[in-house]
Design an enzyme around this catalytic site. Sequence first.
Site, mmCIF file in Angstrom:
data_model
loop_
_atom_site.group_PDB
_atom_site.id
_atom_site.type_symbol
_atom_site.label_atom_id
_atom_site.label_comp_id
_atom_site.label_asym_id
_atom_site.label_seq_id
_atom_site.Cartn_x
_atom_site.Cartn_y
_atom_site.Cartn_z
ATOM 1 N N ASP A 30 1.814 4.462 2.114
ATOM 2 C CA ASP A 30 1.718 5.187 3.379
ATOM 3 C C ASP A 30 2.211 6.618 3.165
ATOM 4 O O ASP A 30 3.249 6.838 2.523
ATOM 5 C CB ASP A 30 2.574 4.507 4.453
ATOM 6 C CG ASP A 30 2.068 3.115 4.785
ATOM 7 O OD1 ASP A 30 0.843 2.947 4.876
ATOM 8 O OD2 ASP A 30 2.893 2.199 4.932
ATOM 9 N N ASP A 50 0.854 -1.177 0.000
ATOM 10 C CA ASP A 50 0.000 0.000 0.000
ATOM 11 C C ASP A 50 0.895 1.232 0.000
ATOM 12 O O ASP A 50 2.122 1.133 0.103
ATOM 13 C CB ASP A 50 -0.894 0.020 1.243
ATOM 14 C CG ASP A 50 -1.856 -1.159 1.291
ATOM 15 O OD1 ASP A 50 -2.233 -1.660 0.218
ATOM 16 O OD2 ASP A 50 -2.210 -1.580 2.409
#
Length: 213
Positions: free
Chosen positions: A139, A137
């Site tokens: 961040d 993902d």
Amino acid sequence: MGLKVNDLLKIKDVSDLIGDFTDSTWINEAVKGAPLVVVRCAPLINDMVPVGIRGTNRSQRCAATILCSSIVKIITPEQLAEGKLWRTSKHIRETHIFKTLEAVDSILGSHDITWGPTGSVGFELASGVETVTPTSDLDVVIRVPSILSVKTGKDITKDLLTVPTKVDIQLETPKGSVALAEYARGDSPVLVRTVNGPKLVKNLWSENENLEG
């Protein structure tokens, strides 16, 4: 020195690290490949900086400390975004993260917000070591020393629903760190991560409010 959580610190070698590493044989190799550590959310005491060490896989994480005098260079997440380093990274350009970085840069730029990538993406951009995987993902950290309206938070959260990859944005406020998604709900108080542990806070920018444990 003005160090902030999520800043990446370049050190000389593994001998700069202070801690118990008897069960972490991967640390030598990790620091040799990329002599970078990340500032953790913990108190800085007597010039001892709390840092995290990152290995090549998710299970290889270790807390340590270093002396301020051991810091060779400070690399902030904002510097990585300002230079748009993902555009010159061959590996990043070949991953799903590239389009997400471009989208986030556009979304936050439209709100005139300065931001920076952290986690595996930030580490790869700073070090050149390929840490982004197909399941990574994105961040992101946004430092907000002055008030960010809940409406702006909601608008950003809505816009992020259109990007290809999950984006986890942390707001760094004077009271500590809070997830943008939580702040954008407009609930009060909100749970904030501070150097002394989680606290409930009603106003993230008030100088007078006491933090509740």
